[in-house]
Motif scaffolding. Structure first.
Motif, short mmCIF file in Angstrom:
data_model
loop_
_atom_site.label_atom_id
_atom_site.label_comp_id
_atom_site.label_asym_id
_atom_site.label_seq_id
_atom_site.Cartn_x
_atom_site.Cartn_y
_atom_site.Cartn_z
N SER A 166 16.39 8.86 -65.74
CA SER A 166 17.11 9.86 -66.52
C SER A 166 16.32 11.16 -66.61
CB SER A 166 17.43 9.34 -67.92
OG SER A 166 16.24 9.07 -68.63
N GLU A 167 15.00 11.07 -66.68
CA GLU A 167 14.19 12.29 -66.69
C GLU A 167 14.31 13.03 -65.37
OE1 GLU A 167 10.23 11.19 -67.60
OE2 GLU A 167 10.69 10.62 -69.65
N LEU B 226 17.94 14.66 -65.03
CA LEU B 226 18.21 15.83 -65.85
C LEU B 226 17.17 16.95 -65.69
CD1 LEU B 226 19.30 13.96 -69.08
CD2 LEU B 226 20.77 15.06 -67.39
N SER C 144 24.59 16.34 -65.42
CA SER C 144 24.77 17.13 -66.63
C SER C 144 24.89 16.30 -67.91
CB SER C 144 26.01 18.02 -66.49
OG SER C 144 27.15 17.24 -66.29
N GLU D 177 24.00 13.67 -70.81
CA GLU D 177 22.74 13.14 -71.34
C GLU D 177 22.63 11.63 -71.13
OE1 GLU D 177 20.03 14.64 -72.75
OE2 GLU D 177 20.93 16.54 -72.12
N THR D 178 23.69 10.93 -71.50
CA THR D 178 23.68 9.48 -71.32
C THR D 178 24.82 9.09 -70.40
OG1 THR D 178 25.06 9.19 -73.28
CG2 THR D 178 22.70 9.02 -73.60
#
Length: 113
Positions: free
Chosen positions: A31-32, A35, A88, A90-91
């Motif tokens: 995820s890091e 994004l 785009s 977040e989760t």
């Protein structure tokens, strides 16, 4: 030393000698990386992969040859614009399972006469 122990030692030594090294895992979570705006996430042509967003959102295996140059995951570009959404939100949506979909024949009752 028994014959069995001797054979076991030979097998272990051969395994250690010819075993490929373990893959080095990245310390950055997916995820890091997904994004991170400093990296240049560009759609590139690659191998045939399943679109990860279609798999998560709709539980379908949509095949695509487009993948992210940084994340290395398959993503649709034209159909649902999964590429933009993947980078785009977040989760990510939770993974839907095929068994969660209602069956087409569920609820229909046929009587046999």
């Amino acid at each position: 030393m028994t014959h069995r122990e001797f054979r076991y030692q030979i097998a272990v030594s051969l395994k250690m000698r010819y075993m490929p090294p373990a893959p080095v895992r990245s310390l950055i979570s997916r995820s890091e990386l997904r994004l991170d705006r400093t990296k240049n996430h560009m759609p590139i042509r690659g191998d045939i992969l399943c679109c990860q967003m279609c798999l998560l959102k709709y539980a379908i295996r949509s095949r695509t040859v487009i993948q992210c140059s940084v994340c290395k995951v398959g993503l649709c570009v034209l159909k649902n614009d999964c590429f933009l959404e993947y980078h785009s939100v977040e989760t990510l949506p939770p993974h839907k399972l095929k068994r969660d979909k209602p069956k087409r024949w569920a609820g229909s009752t046929k009587s046999t006469k």
